[in-house]
Design a protein around this motif. Structure first.
Motif, PDB file in Angstrom:
ATOM      1  N   ARG A 212       0.930  -1.211   0.170  1.00  0.00           N
ATOM      2  CA  ARG A 212      -0.154   0.009   0.116  1.00  0.00           C
ATOM      3  C   ARG A 212       0.990   1.514   0.170  1.00  0.00           C
ATOM      4  NH1 ARG A 212      -3.395   0.561   4.775  1.00  0.00           N
ATOM      5  NH2 ARG A 212      -1.866  -0.616   5.941  1.00  0.00           N
ATOM      6  N   ALA A 224      -4.120  11.837   3.056  1.00  0.00           N
ATOM      7  CA  ALA A 224      -5.071  12.157   1.959  1.00  0.00           C
ATOM      8  C   ALA A 224      -5.649  10.896   1.380  1.00  0.00           C
ATOM      9  CB  ALA A 224      -4.391  12.961   1.114  1.00  0.00           C
ATOM     10  N   GLU A 225      -4.807   9.920   0.922  1.00  0.00           N
ATOM     11  CA  GLU A 225      -5.215   8.746   0.182  1.00  0.00           C
ATOM     12  C   GLU A 225      -4.431   7.607   0.529  1.00  0.00           C
ATOM     13  OE1 GLU A 225      -6.380   8.033  -4.412  1.00  0.00           O
ATOM     14  OE2 GLU A 225      -5.860   9.885  -3.858  1.00  0.00           O
ATOM     15  N   ILE A 226      -4.875   6.545   0.539  1.00  0.00           N
ATOM     16  CA  ILE A 226      -4.244   5.124   0.740  1.00  0.00           C
ATOM     17  C   ILE A 226      -4.554   4.419  -0.443  1.00  0.00           C
ATOM     18  CG2 ILE A 226      -3.698   2.968   1.882  1.00  0.00           C
ATOM     19  CD1 ILE A 226      -4.235   4.626   4.425  1.00  0.00           C
ATOM     20  N   ILE A 227      -3.450   4.190  -1.331  1.00  0.00           N
ATOM     21  CA  ILE A 227      -3.525   3.200  -2.729  1.00  0.00           C
ATOM     22  C   ILE A 227      -3.088   1.863  -2.668  1.00  0.00           C
ATOM     23  CG2 ILE A 227      -2.932   3.272  -5.086  1.00  0.00           C
ATOM     24  CD1 ILE A 227      -2.648   6.493  -4.843  1.00  0.00           C
ATOM     25  N   ALA A 255      -2.496  11.698  -7.653  1.00  0.00           N
ATOM     26  CA  ALA A 255      -2.794  11.836  -6.163  1.00  0.00           C
ATOM     27  C   ALA A 255      -1.775  12.725  -5.677  1.00  0.00           C
ATOM     28  CB  ALA A 255      -2.983  10.430  -5.234  1.00  0.00           C
ATOM     29  N   GLN A 259      -2.053  16.849  -4.228  1.00  0.00           N
ATOM     30  CA  GLN A 259      -1.641  17.560  -2.882  1.00  0.00           C
ATOM     31  C   GLN A 259      -0.501  18.302  -2.973  1.00  0.00           C
ATOM     32  OE1 GLN A 259      -3.397  16.772  -0.275  1.00  0.00           O
ATOM     33  NE2 GLN A 259      -4.526  15.217  -1.812  1.00  0.00           N
TER      34      GLN A 259
END
Length: 265
Positions: A212, A224-227, A255, A259
């Motif tokens: 991840r 902000a986001e986890i990919i 992404a 940011q």
């Protein structure tokens, strides 16, 4: 923000601020993250987003203002005393007057009484696994930057820690050497799974290594986001040429760009 396996690192609602020019500046704002045992998680984001600060809080090098961190179910101080935390900084920090083997053995010679009953790796075997079997009697100044960093990584693994924290360990290397070192790390990790938190600025590096990718926002630092990186394992350099890798690279870059743009508004 949970992982599919047992928790190695649990970060819950962590806040951290510093005094700058007499004013309080929030560096981490309500950060929560779980890294499962055997999971490789990279943290990426704009400069000043708190990536290295978060790693230092997890390592116990900085205290959070509020929130909590546990390592394998223990407090950071207990996990550190039990030598469950391996740390690889940006600089190899090898002692120039000691041989490569002596540098890797150094943690074993510090506080010997606390080593009883611990799982301890053989330093020469570890160096061999990192391609440094012929360099054990050399001094750091006789090694390339990449070889020095591999020695530092081997040193961090000597206590067979439950988790490994890596703060941009290949950032000082040129791209060719950087790629060689990340593949060497990947090969070793794939045969000896540890929970890893890996701070990087490199999108290809994050994709190649990780399960991840945590994208952080800045001012203040937050997740902000986890990919998810759903590329099959084991991986090697052939993965770079796949459509799946290129698709993920676009997702992560988009992404990160979002940011970065917000950080400069």
């Amino acid at each position: 923000m949970t992982s599919p396996s047992g928790a190695g690192v649990e970060v819950r609602n962590v806040h951290k601020s510093f005094r700058v020019d007499g004013q309080s500046v929030t560096v981490l704002d309500d950060v929560s993250l779980t890294i499962g045992m055997g999971e490789f998680v990279s943290v990426i984001g704009p400069s000043g987003c708190g990536k290295s600060t978060l790693l230092k809080v997890v390592a116990g090098l900085l205290d959070a203002d509020s929130g909590s961190v546990t390592i394998d179910g223990e407090s950071v101080s207990s996990a550190s005393a039990d030598k469950k935390i391996g740390l690889v900084p940006q600089s190899p920090a090898l002692l120039p007057w000691k041989t490569v083997l002596e540098n890797v053995q150094l943690p074993l010679n510090v506080n010997r009484r606390s080593n009883g009953g611990r799982s301890i790796g053989d330093a020469e075997t570890l160096l061999g696994r990192f391609g440094l079997g012929a360099a054990t009697k050399k001094y750091p100044g006789q090694l390339s930057g990449g070889m020095q960093q591999r020695a530092a990584i081997a040193r961090a693994f000597v206590f067979d820690p439950a988790i490994m924290l890596m703060d941009e360990p290949f950032s000082a290397l040129d791209e060719m050497n950087r790629d060689l070192q990340r593949i060497a790390l990947l090969d070793f990790w794939q045969s000896n799974r540890k929970a890893v938190m890996f701070v990087t600025h490199s999108v290809p590096e994050a994709i190649m290594l990780s399960d991840r990718i945590v994208v952080m926002a800045a001012h203040p630092g937050r997740i902000a986001e986890i990919i998810d990186v759903d590329l099959p394992r084991p991986r090697n350099e052939d993965v770079y040429a796949t459509d799946a890798f290129r698709d993920l690279e676009k997702i992560v870059r988009d992404a990160l760009r979002a940011q970065t743009e917000r950080a400069h508004v």
